[in-house]
Scaffold this motif. Sequence first.
Motif, short mmCIF file in Angstrom:
data_model
loop_
_atom_site.label_atom_id
_atom_site.label_comp_id
_atom_site.label_asym_id
_atom_site.label_seq_id
_atom_site.Cartn_x
_atom_site.Cartn_y
_atom_site.Cartn_z
N ALA A 90 0.83 -1.20 0.00
CA ALA A 90 0.00 0.00 0.00
C ALA A 90 0.87 1.26 0.00
CB ALA A 90 -0.93 -0.01 1.21
N TRP A 91 1.95 1.22 0.79
CA TRP A 91 2.84 2.39 0.83
C TRP A 91 3.48 2.60 -0.53
CZ3 TRP A 91 8.25 3.14 0.51
CH2 TRP A 91 8.70 4.40 0.93
N ALA A 92 3.92 1.55 -1.16
CA ALA A 92 4.56 1.66 -2.48
C ALA A 92 3.58 2.15 -3.53
CB ALA A 92 5.15 0.31 -2.88
N ARG A 93 2.35 1.64 -3.50
CA ARG A 93 1.35 2.05 -4.49
C ARG A 93 0.98 3.52 -4.34
NH1 ARG A 93 0.79 -0.80 -8.89
NH2 ARG A 93 -1.12 0.42 -9.20
N GLY A 94 1.27 4.10 -3.18
CA GLY A 94 0.99 5.52 -2.98
C GLY A 94 1.82 6.43 -3.87
N PHE A 95 2.88 5.90 -4.47
CA PHE A 95 3.72 6.70 -5.36
C PHE A 95 3.28 6.57 -6.82
CE2 PHE A 95 6.24 5.87 -1.59
CZ PHE A 95 6.76 7.13 -1.30
N VAL A 96 2.27 5.76 -7.07
CA VAL A 96 1.77 5.56 -8.43
C VAL A 96 0.55 6.43 -8.65
CG1 VAL A 96 0.90 3.87 -10.09
CG2 VAL A 96 2.60 3.17 -8.38
N SER A 97 0.53 7.20 -9.72
CA SER A 97 -0.58 8.09 -10.01
C SER A 97 -1.79 7.32 -10.53
CB SER A 97 -0.16 9.14 -11.05
OG SER A 97 -1.27 9.94 -11.42
N ASP A 98 -2.97 7.70 -10.06
CA ASP A 98 -4.21 7.06 -10.52
C ASP A 98 -4.82 7.79 -11.71
OD1 ASP A 98 -4.16 5.12 -8.51
OD2 ASP A 98 -5.17 6.46 -7.08
N HIS A 99 -4.32 8.98 -12.00
CA HIS A 99 -4.98 9.83 -12.99
C HIS A 99 -4.16 10.13 -14.23
CE1 HIS A 99 -7.84 10.44 -9.75
NE2 HIS A 99 -6.86 10.92 -8.97
N ARG A 100 -2.88 9.80 -14.20
CA ARG A 100 -2.04 10.08 -15.36
C ARG A 100 -0.91 9.06 -15.39
NH1 ARG A 100 -0.85 13.79 -11.45
NH2 ARG A 100 1.33 13.96 -10.80
N PRO A 101 -0.23 8.92 -16.52
CA PRO A 101 0.91 7.99 -16.57
C PRO A 101 1.94 8.35 -15.51
CG PRO A 101 0.29 8.68 -18.77
CD PRO A 101 -0.49 9.55 -17.82
N THR A 102 2.50 7.35 -14.88
CA THR A 102 3.49 7.56 -13.82
C THR A 102 4.88 7.45 -14.40
OG1 THR A 102 2.01 6.64 -12.15
CG2 THR A 102 4.35 6.72 -11.61
N ASP A 103 5.65 8.52 -14.28
CA ASP A 103 7.02 8.52 -14.76
C ASP A 103 7.86 7.58 -13.89
OD1 ASP A 103 9.28 9.91 -16.37
OD2 ASP A 103 9.93 10.08 -14.28
N THR A 104 8.51 6.60 -14.51
CA THR A 104 9.23 5.56 -13.77
C THR A 104 10.33 6.14 -12.88
OG1 THR A 104 8.78 3.89 -15.46
CG2 THR A 104 10.64 3.48 -13.99
N LEU A 105 11.22 6.91 -13.48
CA LEU A 105 12.32 7.47 -12.71
C LEU A 105 11.81 8.47 -11.68
CD1 LEU A 105 15.35 7.63 -12.19
CD2 LEU A 105 15.49 9.40 -13.96
N GLY A 106 10.84 9.29 -12.07
CA GLY A 106 10.28 10.27 -11.14
C GLY A 106 9.66 9.60 -9.92
#
Length: 319
Positions: A130-146
């Motif tokens: 859950a903590w890790a998924r908090g860094f993934v955006s739900d609304h736009r593509p998630t930049d891997t390095l960012g």
Amino acid sequence: MPFLTIAHSTRYRYRQPVAFGEHRIMVRPRESYDQRLIEARLDITPEPVELRWLHDVFGNSVAVARFDGRARELRFDSVVRMEHSPMAEGSVEIEAYARAFPFTYASEDMPDLLRSIERQHVDPQRVVDAWARGFVSDHRPTDTLGMLADMTATIRRDFTYAPRYEQGTQTPIETLRKRQGTCRDYAVLMMEAARALGFAARFVSGYVYSPSRGEGRVGGGNTHAWVRIFLPGSGWVEFDPTNGIVGNSGLIRVAVARDPMQAVPLSGSWSGFPGSDAGMTVDIHVHLDEDSAAVPATAITAIRPPSRETCRHVDPHRL
């Protein structure tokens, strides 16, 4: 391109002569395109009857020492002079297909990455997930390095660095709950969080230094720990959550492993009367040869009364 001199000394003291078992030493930095050894010397007192070198399963340089006789002191002195080529976050190149998360590693890479993707800690309530998924955006593509840089910076910003001199690491769940830990605790947390997202991640043990007078680094004076994550296009990229570093600026790799216990700098055994152990002192100095400034060094003494006549002593990731 700085030139460094690294002096690493570990001294074990005993109240009366003891015998020493086999010792494994991992203090020689890994040689690569960004780390070039100019000179490396390992002095051991008392002198071992046999000293041999090998590469372990990860390609780390390991010295194995065997002893004969007894002594009241055991000392390991490593001096390394090397050339280091720092790489900043802006130098990380990622293949087009992997720039946005999620992505799948190439089929030819996956067989060799699988063991580094496997989780090492039980997480039945999916706390780390859950903590890790908090860094993934739900609304736009998630930049891997960012995303990975954000995770690195978040640990640096939101967690309290707390030195602990006992060996071993906290579980990732403990670190999340306490919001504090050592560099090795942060490395294990980020490694497990990255694996929860499907990344291949490995534990790194080595040294940290300040590239300039204006850049402070946490963990100087002792061995340091951080993470490497495999990113298509750049391969294994360094992430240091203790200092918020992306890239290898100020970081010298010594050992890379799947688990922290596979990257212990110094381990071995001794035998003698109970109560003989008088403590251990570790001194590490990292000096920038092109600059008169040196990383502040710390001498730490740990005293651990043994409970048996035959004991193991370990120089863990101290901070």
